[in-house]
Scaffold this motif. Structure first.
Motif, PDB file in Angstrom:
ATOM      1  N   GLY A  30       5.593  39.241 -28.186  1.00  0.00           N
ATOM      2  CA  GLY A  30       6.109  38.702 -29.432  1.00  0.00           C
ATOM      3  C   GLY A  30       5.177  37.739 -30.140  1.00  0.00           C
ATOM      4  N   VAL A  31       3.921  37.681 -29.676  1.00  0.00           N
ATOM      5  CA  VAL A  31       2.961  36.732 -30.251  1.00  0.00           C
ATOM      6  C   VAL A  31       1.783  37.474 -30.872  1.00  0.00           C
ATOM      7  N   VAL A  57       5.494  21.208 -26.769  1.00  0.00           N
ATOM      8  CA  VAL A  57       5.965  21.392 -28.138  1.00  0.00           C
ATOM      9  C   VAL A  57       5.435  22.723 -28.644  1.00  0.00           C
ATOM     10  N   ILE A  58       6.309  23.505 -29.273  1.00  0.00           N
ATOM     11  CA  ILE A  58       5.905  24.792 -29.853  1.00  0.00           C
ATOM     12  C   ILE A  58       6.307  24.799 -31.321  1.00  0.00           C
ATOM     13  N   ASP A  63      -5.099  32.363 -24.372  1.00  0.00           N
ATOM     14  CA  ASP A  63      -5.308  33.684 -23.789  1.00  0.00           C
ATOM     15  C   ASP A  63      -4.037  34.166 -23.092  1.00  0.00           C
ATOM     16  N   VAL A  64      -3.367  33.271 -22.392  1.00  0.00           N
ATOM     17  CA  VAL A  64      -2.128  33.634 -21.685  1.00  0.00           C
ATOM     18  C   VAL A  64      -1.017  33.941 -22.680  1.00  0.00           C
ATOM     19  N   VAL A  65      -0.794  33.039 -23.641  1.00  0.00           N
ATOM     20  CA  VAL A  65       0.315  33.192 -24.583  1.00  0.00           C
ATOM     21  C   VAL A  65       0.143  34.434 -25.449  1.00  0.00           C
ATOM     22  N   SER A  66      -1.104  34.774 -25.783  1.00  0.00           N
ATOM     23  CA  SER A  66      -1.352  35.940 -26.633  1.00  0.00           C
ATOM     24  C   SER A  66      -0.997  37.252 -25.950  1.00  0.00           C
ATOM     25  N   LYS A 123      11.222  30.494 -29.164  1.00  0.00           N
ATOM     26  CA  LYS A 123      10.430  29.492 -28.449  1.00  0.00           C
ATOM     27  C   LYS A 123      10.792  29.467 -26.971  1.00  0.00           C
ATOM     28  N   ASP A 124      12.065  29.681 -26.670  1.00  0.00           N
ATOM     29  CA  ASP A 124      12.486  29.688 -25.268  1.00  0.00           C
ATOM     30  C   ASP A 124      11.807  30.818 -24.492  1.00  0.00           C
ATOM     31  N   GLU A 125      11.637  31.984 -25.132  1.00  0.00           N
ATOM     32  CA  GLU A 125      10.939  33.104 -24.490  1.00  0.00           C
ATOM     33  C   GLU A 125       9.513  32.714 -24.135  1.00  0.00           C
ATOM     34  N   ILE A 126       8.854  32.072 -25.080  1.00  0.00           N
ATOM     35  CA  ILE A 126       7.459  31.687 -24.873  1.00  0.00           C
ATOM     36  C   ILE A 126       7.364  30.620 -23.786  1.00  0.00           C
ATOM     37  N   LYS A 127       8.276  29.671 -23.779  1.00  0.00           N
ATOM     38  CA  LYS A 127       8.280  28.639 -22.741  1.00  0.00           C
ATOM     39  C   LYS A 127       8.474  29.268 -21.360  1.00  0.00           C
ATOM     40  N   GLU A 128       9.361  30.238 -21.261  1.00  0.00           N
ATOM     41  CA  GLU A 128       9.599  30.904 -19.990  1.00  0.00           C
ATOM     42  C   GLU A 128       8.368  31.697 -19.558  1.00  0.00           C
TER      43      GLU A 128
END
Length: 540
Positions: free
Chosen positions: A461-462, A511-512, A454-457, A492-497
């Motif tokens: 960019g996702v 891991v992404i 829910d957060v990542v969506s 992936k760095d954007e998503i990790k941040e």
């Protein structure tokens, strides 16, 4: 005869009147006796009632690590009739805001080192009173180890913060207690809202009554009487008090028998932990697999005197055979495993000290019923695997303001569907074999894929995401995230941040993996099991 209380207030009254000069809690080199905790917690209760005008039933958030202020605030809140909301001090602003709003907390007690996050969200919640405590508030004088902890606890967090209105914790306990408002405390009175994940991705509060927790205290002590010899034991409290197991075991069970609790604010700091253990003759050690492994491999810890240690216990995540073998070889003490959930206050079953069955979670506690069922709800034959369902006095009242979630988890005849798959072994012990739910367990903490997805969506960019757990030698499991990006510009760095800003550390994907699409059912539901079974679902 193990005393059985109907309410936690009864437990506190008995404990404070029975044990006075004995040491109750030690942290960072300073000890408070039961009498001192009694006096300080009553002063805090008086402040809540008489100065802040809080009413019985109001919720109060406790956002601190294992420091001396925790038991003082906890017992004071109970004596004032408030409902405790245990809160992870490392929550992000999003997580903390949700918990404060959902619980309707009117007050929060927060450690100054982590108060910056609270300061950023309290104006958007119902919180009316902010109480800020400093590390050394209950210490007679600043000590080097206190200051070292203050620096190490959160290395990257800037402690600067601002609240429009706040009070220092020291002020709340500076005056003698005034008479408290009278209130009726019944067994069914709500004691705590203990938050856990939800199938919808939203954290929900398990409503634990006084009777729920008082019953589990009686059940745990009855199961392991060897760990509860009045005024004789020294418990090492590595598990956080904001976690239901540490909260009950150290804050209630050991406390109720006049035992001495050694509070460890940050067990990941192995040097500080080892230094603390070298100062006492500890007799009971409570931990999780990752901590046992780390300590066995830490050379200074291996030189500690273990001659007084006679009980070791683990929960939260399964112990590996290697970890149990290394701990036994080092300390001479076997590890007792058990099983529980937030919703069961928390312990359901456990191994007995004189009959440890490695690889199992032991026998049900007194007055605890367990049944294993198939997908149709029918009881499976002995020896076969089925979903573990539990019923007993420690079972929660339900989920706070979520009747739909309560109905999905609790049957009309009082059984709680855990989502864990188990089987009954010879000798009446249970063994966990799988999880029906997609929950991930990272270092003993429950992580719910729905929340992460829910957060990542929400990241621009996702397109969609799916989270699973993959094995990890250090944490048991870590989170792996599968992402379908909008285009090649997403990194992936954007998503990790993005995850770093919105998820507590143990929930963040380690891991992404980017994919063009995710496997789904005919109705569009993502098939996490297929992702887990695929060769690419590895942590390397």
């Amino acid at each position: 005869m193990v005393p059985r209380y109907k309410t936690i207030l009864e437990l506190l009254d008995y404990t404070f009147s029975t044990y006075t000069s004995q040491p109750a809690f030690t942290c960072l080199g300073h000890t408070l006796s039961f009498q001192e905790i009694d006096t300080l917690s009553m002063r805090f209760a008086s402040y809540l009632h008489n100065e802040l005008d809080l009413e019985p039933g109001d919720r109060i958030s406790l956002q601190m690590p294992n420091i001396l202020q925790y038991p003082v605030v906890m017992y004071g809140a109970v004596r004032a009739g408030l409902v405790i909301v245990n809160t992870n001090p490392l929550y992000t602003a999003r997580e903390l805001k949700h918990q404060l709003i959902d619980s309707g907390a009117k007050a929060i007690v927060v450690l100054s080192n982590v108060a910056r996050v609270a300061a950023s969200v309290v104006k958007e919640t119902d919180v009316e009173h902010v109480i800020v405590t400093d590390i050394a508030d209950l210490h007679t004088s600043p000590k080097r180890q206190i200051m070292n902890f203050a620096v190490k606890y959160i290395k990257k967090m800037v402690p600067a913060f601002h609240f429009e209105k706040m009070v220092k914790f020291r002020n709340t306990i500076s005056m003698p207690a005034k008479p408290l408002k009278s209130f009726e405390c019944l067994p069914e009175t709500l004691f705590a809202l203990q938050y856990t994940g939800g199938t919808t991705g939203v954290s929900k509060g398990a409503m634990l009554s006084h009777f729920n927790l008082a019953s589990n205290v009686w059940q745990m002590i009855s199961l392991m009487p060897e760990a509860f010899k009045a005024e004789k034991e020294v418990f090492v409290a590595c598990l956080p008090l904001y976690h239901i197991y540490g909260f009950n075991l150290h804050g209630l069970s050991a406390f109720s028998y006049g035992e001495h609790n050694l509070l460890i604010p940050n067990p990941r700091d192995l040097k500080s932990l080892t230094d603390a253990l070298n100062q006492v003759k500890f007799t009971v050690f409570i931990g999780i697999n990752t901590l046992y492994v780390a300590l066995c491999r830490y050379e200074p810890f291996r030189k500690i005197d273990f001659s007084s240690l006679h009980i070791s216990s683990a929960g939260g995540m399964a112990m590996t055979e290697d970890a149990m073998r290394e701990w036994k070889a080092l300390t001479g003490c076997d590890v007792c495993e058990g099983y529980g959930l937030t919703e069961t206050s928390p312990v359901v079953c456990g191994n007995k000290v004189d009959n440890i069955r490695p690889g199992t979670v032991g026998v049900p506690l007194n007055e605890t019923e367990i049944k294993l069922v198939d997908d149709d709800g029918c009881v499976v034959p002995d020896g076969e695997a089925g979903e573990l369902c539990v019923r007993g006095p420690q079972l929660m009242l339900g989920y706070w303001n979520r009747p739909d979630e309560t109905a999905n988890s609790l049957t009309d005849d009082g059984w709680f569907k855990t989502g864990d798959i188990a089987k009954l072994c010879d000798g009446g012990v249970y063994k966990l074999v799988d999880r029906k739910k997609d929950m991930i367990i990272v270092s003993g903490f429950n992580v719910y894929p729905n929340e992460i997805e829910d957060v990542v969506s929400q990241h621009a960019g996702v397109i969609e995401a799916a989270a699973i757990g993959v094995q990890d030698d250090h944490s048991g499991e870590v989170v792996k995230l599968f992402v379908v990006p909008t285009d090649s510009s997403t990194t992936k760095d954007e998503i990790k941040e993005f995850c770093r800003a919105n998820l507590t550390g143990y929930k963040r994907p380690k891991v992404i993996e980017f994919r063009d699409s995710l496997p789904k059912t005919n109705v569009g539901k993502i098939l996490r099991r297929e992702l887990r079974d695929s060769n690419s679902a590895s942590a390397v």
